[in-house]
Motif scaffolding. Sequence first.
Motif, short mmCIF file in Angstrom:
data_model
loop_
_atom_site.label_atom_id
_atom_site.label_comp_id
_atom_site.label_asym_id
_atom_site.label_seq_id
_atom_site.Cartn_x
_atom_site.Cartn_y
_atom_site.Cartn_z
N THR A 1 0.82 -1.20 0.00
CA THR A 1 0.00 0.00 0.00
C THR A 1 0.86 1.26 0.00
O THR A 1 1.98 1.28 0.51
CB THR A 1 -0.93 0.03 1.23
N GLU B 1 -2.50 0.05 -12.43
CA GLU B 1 -3.84 0.08 -11.84
C GLU B 1 -3.87 -0.67 -10.51
O GLU B 1 -4.50 -0.21 -9.55
CB GLU B 1 -4.84 -0.53 -12.81
N GLU B 2 -3.19 -1.82 -10.44
CA GLU B 2 -3.16 -2.60 -9.21
C GLU B 2 -2.52 -1.81 -8.08
O GLU B 2 -3.03 -1.77 -6.95
CB GLU B 2 -2.41 -3.92 -9.42
N GLY C 1 -2.24 1.43 -8.06
CA GLY C 1 -3.14 2.56 -7.84
C GLY C 1 -4.25 2.23 -6.88
O GLY C 1 -4.63 3.05 -6.03
N ALA C 2 -4.78 1.03 -6.99
CA ALA C 2 -5.86 0.60 -6.10
C ALA C 2 -5.38 0.50 -4.65
O ALA C 2 -6.19 0.48 -3.72
CB ALA C 2 -6.41 -0.75 -6.56
N ARG C 3 -4.06 0.46 -4.48
CA ARG C 3 -3.47 0.41 -3.14
C ARG C 3 -2.92 1.78 -2.73
O ARG C 3 -2.10 1.87 -1.83
CB ARG C 3 -2.37 -0.65 -3.10
N ARG D 1 -8.66 6.52 -11.30
CA ARG D 1 -9.96 5.87 -11.06
C ARG D 1 -9.83 4.75 -10.04
O ARG D 1 -10.76 4.48 -9.26
CB ARG D 1 -10.53 5.31 -12.37
N ALA D 2 -8.68 4.09 -10.03
CA ALA D 2 -8.46 2.98 -9.09
C ALA D 2 -8.21 3.47 -7.67
O ALA D 2 -8.33 2.69 -6.72
CB ALA D 2 -7.29 2.13 -9.56
N GLY D 3 -7.82 4.75 -7.53
CA GLY D 3 -7.59 5.29 -6.19
C GLY D 3 -6.20 5.83 -5.94
O GLY D 3 -5.88 6.25 -4.83
N GLN E 1 -5.10 -9.64 -16.53
CA GLN E 1 -5.53 -9.43 -15.15
C GLN E 1 -5.22 -10.63 -14.27
O GLN E 1 -4.81 -10.48 -13.11
CB GLN E 1 -7.03 -9.12 -15.09
N THR F 1 -2.76 -10.37 -11.09
CA THR F 1 -3.24 -10.78 -9.77
C THR F 1 -2.27 -11.76 -9.12
O THR F 1 -1.89 -11.60 -7.95
CB THR F 1 -4.63 -11.41 -9.88
#
Length: 279
Positions: free
Chosen positions: A11, A30-31, A33-35, A58-60, A220, A224
Motif C-alpha cells: 500500500t 492500476e493494481e 493505484g488501487a493500493r 480511477r483505481a484510487g 488481469q 493478480t
Amino acid sequence: MTSTETSIDLTGRSGVITGAGSGIGRALAEEFGARGAHLLLVGRREQALRETASAVVRAGGTAEVLAVDITAEGSVEKVADVARTVLGRVDLLVNNAGNVRAGRLEDCDPTDVLAMVSLNLTAPILLTRALLPDLRAAAEPPRRSIVLDIASGIALVPLPFYTTYAATKTGLAAFGHALRRELHGTGVHVASGYLGAMATAMMDSSTAGEDLGFGRRSVQDVVTDLVDALGRGEHEINTSLPSRRAMQRLHATDPLAVDADLAPRLTAFESAVRDHRSI
C-alpha cells in the motif's frame, strides 16, 4: 524455485513503472493505484501513458507521466531526476518495458538485436543503478523498497527462434539474482516475474498457441498472481501455465530432452512465431 521472507506491504507505494502505456505495465499501475500508489508512468507514447494515468486515478491512486525512450542517451538520468522531483520518495521500481523480435537468428536485423538488448537488459540495469540510492533511503524497517523485474518464462526455457530475446530475459533474471544477493540486509526486495504468454498486443503477431506452449492467460489473471506473490515476499514469481511449467522442469533436469521434444515441431514453431515482432 520460489523463496519467501515476511510479507511486504504494497500500500501507498511511490515509484516508477516503465512500459506503462499498455498491457502488463498498465495493469500493474492500476493494481498499485488501487493500493493508493503515487506513480511515475514511463513509456514512449504520451497519450497511452495519460490513459494509464486516468486508470490509476480511477483505481484510487495518483500518477504523473513521462514520455521518453529509456534506451536513448541521458534518458535514464532524466527518469531518475523526474521521479525524485515529482514523487519525492521512491520505494518501488518496476522494470517492465520490453520488446521482442522472433525468427531465425540469421534473419534478424542487427538493429532489432540491439533494440532488444538495449530495452530488455541494458535500460533496466542502468535505471535500477540510477534509483538505487533512493530505494535504499526509502527502506525503513519494517517497510521494504521493491525492485520488480519483468522477465519471461523464456528465461526458464530458452526457446528456438527467440535467441536474442531469451538472452536478454535470462540476463535480466540473472541480474535480479545477483542484485538480490548484493542488497541482502539493505531493505530492498528484488523480485523477478517469469511471465508466460498473455493476451496482449505484444503477442498479436504470433500465432503460436497452447500446442506449442504459448497458451494465453488474461493480463488481469497474471497481474493478480504477480502482485499476490510479491505481497507474500516471494522473489521468483512464475505465472506460466502448467504445460509450460512441465517443460521448465524438464529443462532444469534434462535440457537435451527438451531439444528432442521440440525437434518434431520446429517447422510449425518457426512458422507460428516468425512474424512475432513488437519493435
